[in-house]
Design a protein around this motif. Sequence first.
Motif, PDB file in Angstrom:
ATOM      1  N   ALA A   1       7.190   5.186   1.315  1.00 47.24           N
ATOM      2  CA  ALA A   1       7.799   5.936   2.463  1.00 47.24           C
ATOM      3  C   ALA A   1       7.433   5.609   3.449  1.00 47.24           C
ATOM      4  O   ALA A   1       6.450   6.303   3.820  1.00 47.24           O
ATOM      5  CB  ALA A   1       8.568   6.948   1.225  1.00 47.24           C
ATOM      6  N   ASP A   2       8.359   6.112   4.769  1.00 42.93           N
ATOM      7  CA  ASP A   2       7.881   6.570   5.914  1.00 42.93           C
ATOM      8  C   ASP A   2       8.711   7.552   6.752  1.00 42.93           C
ATOM      9  O   ASP A   2       8.182   7.399   7.462  1.00 42.93           O
ATOM     10  CB  ASP A   2       8.148   5.210   6.823  1.00 42.93           C
ATOM     11  N   PHE A   3       9.262   8.394   5.949  1.00 47.52           N
ATOM     12  CA  PHE A   3       9.854  10.169   6.479  1.00 47.52           C
ATOM     13  C   PHE A   3       9.177  11.119   5.941  1.00 47.52           C
ATOM     14  O   PHE A   3       7.922  10.742   5.465  1.00 47.52           O
ATOM     15  CB  PHE A   3      10.894  10.242   5.620  1.00 47.52           C
ATOM     16  N   VAL A   4       9.330  11.993   6.743  1.00 42.93           N
ATOM     17  CA  VAL A   4       8.320  13.563   6.777  1.00 42.93           C
ATOM     18  C   VAL A   4       8.739  14.402   5.487  1.00 42.93           C
ATOM     19  O   VAL A   4      10.234  14.499   5.336  1.00 42.93           O
ATOM     20  CB  VAL A   4       8.780  14.390   7.824  1.00 42.93           C
ATOM     21  N   TRP A   5       7.628  14.453   4.778  1.00 49.21           N
ATOM     22  CA  TRP A   5       8.160  15.624   3.225  1.00 49.21           C
ATOM     23  C   TRP A   5       9.043  16.792   3.904  1.00 49.21           C
ATOM     24  O   TRP A   5       8.121  17.406   4.872  1.00 49.21           O
ATOM     25  CB  TRP A   5       7.003  14.856   2.455  1.00 49.21           C
ATOM     26  N   PRO A   6       9.401  17.420   2.565  1.00 50.78           N
ATOM     27  CA  PRO A   6       9.862  18.906   3.396  1.00 50.78           C
ATOM     28  C   PRO A   6       8.374  19.699   3.357  1.00 50.78           C
ATOM     29  O   PRO A   6       7.731  19.791   2.682  1.00 50.78           O
ATOM     30  CB  PRO A   6      10.793  19.239   2.383  1.00 50.78           C
TER      31      PRO A   6
ATOM     32  N   ARG B   1       1.033  -1.414   0.118  1.00 51.27           N
ATOM     33  CA  ARG B   1       0.201   0.111  -0.192  1.00 51.27           C
ATOM     34  C   ARG B   1       0.411   1.126  -0.045  1.00 51.27           C
ATOM     35  O   ARG B   1       1.510   1.026   0.604  1.00 51.27           O
ATOM     36  CB  ARG B   1      -0.851   0.011   1.383  1.00 51.27           C
ATOM     37  N   PRO B   2       1.256   2.100  -1.182  1.00 52.99           N
ATOM     38  CA  PRO B   2       1.765   3.258  -1.002  1.00 52.99           C
ATOM     39  C   PRO B   2       1.914   4.190  -0.124  1.00 52.99           C
ATOM     40  O   PRO B   2       0.255   4.928   0.579  1.00 52.99           O
ATOM     41  CB  PRO B   2       1.794   3.776  -2.918  1.00 52.99           C
TER      42      PRO B   2
ATOM     43  N   VAL C   1      12.848   5.107  -0.063  1.00 52.37           N
ATOM     44  CA  VAL C   1      12.174   4.895  -0.754  1.00 52.37           C
ATOM     45  C   VAL C   1      12.528   4.137  -1.503  1.00 52.37           C
ATOM     46  O   VAL C   1      13.023   4.187  -2.821  1.00 52.37           O
ATOM     47  CB  VAL C   1      11.532   6.892  -1.459  1.00 52.37           C
ATOM     48  N   ARG C   2      11.051   3.523  -1.757  1.00 53.31           N
ATOM     49  CA  ARG C   2      10.860   2.221  -3.076  1.00 53.31           C
ATOM     50  C   ARG C   2       9.737   2.999  -4.349  1.00 53.31           C
ATOM     51  O   ARG C   2       8.489   2.942  -3.043  1.00 53.31           O
ATOM     52  CB  ARG C   2      10.163   1.160  -2.302  1.00 53.31           C
ATOM     53  N   LEU C   3       9.811   2.633  -4.709  1.00 54.01           N
ATOM     54  CA  LEU C   3       8.331   3.815  -5.905  1.00 54.01           C
ATOM     55  C   LEU C   3       8.218   2.147  -6.967  1.00 54.01           C
ATOM     56  O   LEU C   3       9.877   2.024  -7.104  1.00 54.01           O
ATOM     57  CB  LEU C   3       9.755   4.425  -6.770  1.00 54.01           C
TER      58      LEU C   3
END
Length: 547
Positions: free
Chosen positions: A393-398, A381-382, A523-525
């Motif tokens: 991804a599991d981090f905070v974006w800018p 699940r993206p 990050v996995r795309l």
Amino acid sequence: MSGFDVLTRGDVLDAALQARDYLVSCGVPAALAAKDPRLWGRRAVDHGRLGWLDLPFASRGLLDQIEGLVAEIRYTGLDHIVLIGLGAESLAAKAIMAGGPAASRLTVLDGGDTAVLGRALERLDRTLVVLSSKSGVSLEGDAYRRIFSEAFRSLGMSEQEIAGRFLVITDHGSPLHEYAKQSAFRIGLTDPNLPGHFSALSAYGLVPAVLAGADAHTLLDEAATLLPSLSKDDDNPGLLLGAILGGCAQRGADGRPQDKVILHEPPGGGPLSAWITHLLACATGRQGRGLLAFEPPGGPGPIPDAHTLEINPREGPSEADTSVWAPLGAQFLLWQYAAAVAGWLMGVNPFEPAGAVAREIEDDAVTMLRAAGQGPLPDQRPAYVDGDIEIHADFVWPGGVGRADLPMTLEALVEGVPWDGYLSVSSFVTGGFTGREPAPGLARRSGRPVTYGTGPAHLHATGPVHLDGPGTGAFLIVSGDPPADDPLAVEPVAGRPYSLARLRLARAIAETRALRRRGLPVVRLHLRDPVEGARRLSEVAGTAAWA
């Protein structure tokens, strides 16, 4: 080329000379030439782990032993060798065959593009399959073996005839050894004490290449010519190269460690550079330390914590910090000796088995496939979807935004690279996308070097330095749906409830999870349209401004 030399200059020269003097004062050249395992502590290294120093002469007996097999396959018209293996088991053979007149007679299957498998199956009537592994057969190796066995059956071959089309190269007493005996395959056994990443001049590197038509006698002659100099305190190119690698990793320019090496191999990278990258990562990647090599276009320009090294520069002055001249057989031995010396300087045991990281990831993929059965794999699940590209991804974006697109995701990944870090791109996408394409843009944007390659071979080869080394990497894993016109990717593997495409996705997820368990930014795309998605990823990565 018959000679060998190592030349360096500038700050690298200063660090190397200090390290070399220290090595000589500690008696390292003589002790290493004598295969004294006490260099790494009384119980740290077994004497047999240094057997690679004997291979320039010991492997001549191996060549005599396989003369009959070579004659047999030539007589029966088997002039195409398919090598199934990951890491050292395939990289050395690739380097031996590269650019030679018989290069097309060796096909390496390392879990990458199914197009390579398709081309190999087109020459099935002329093919001998070599399964190469120091332990058991890999997940991909098992799938490829099953695919080739079924393909041979489709030609009307008996089980006995099919067994004759397989050669297994493995350690005496390994799980693969037992399996090969039960299957009545041809078997070539190797010394289990020999480290896999120091096995280029053993059966792992030589036998597939010889079967494909390489001249291994010349390779061994080249290595043997270098061997006498490796016991000297002076005029010892292996000692100097090891002092450069290990000395710079301890103290480079401005006192900053230079634990990254930008490799230049005219005309533009190649299998030897890939083998060197694997050797250095596996020999030094542990205990929070490690040397990582990069190939252009993975370098953005001058990098304070990296030094440049050119292999066999062509005529004219080299711009690299260090230049290494040697024919291929001597290159193998020279780099192995240098990796051992660098490991000693860095305080790590370069002969420890490097397979624990690979086994962890493969076991996770196997467990995943078994648990899922015919259902969906976990972690599919993206977090966001940008067009046909899924973002996992599991981090905070800018800026703490609620949604993210592809440019913002790459920006966030780049911002997660430490000042002394690097980026790694691994492609699990079929269709020729290797990860090289977005590397220049990512390098320019981050100001840091980028390593790249196809999975699972890429992270299998360099995994120790990523997962057990300095911990300064940021990772982009690219998976994708199989193209509609790729039946080899979507057909179930014989006797298994999954296809190659599903296996490849499980591998990509397992790689991502292993990196996250260590707290590394990843990050996995997932490209729903692999062709268009790969094009767009490369385009966005090369854009000057993402936001």
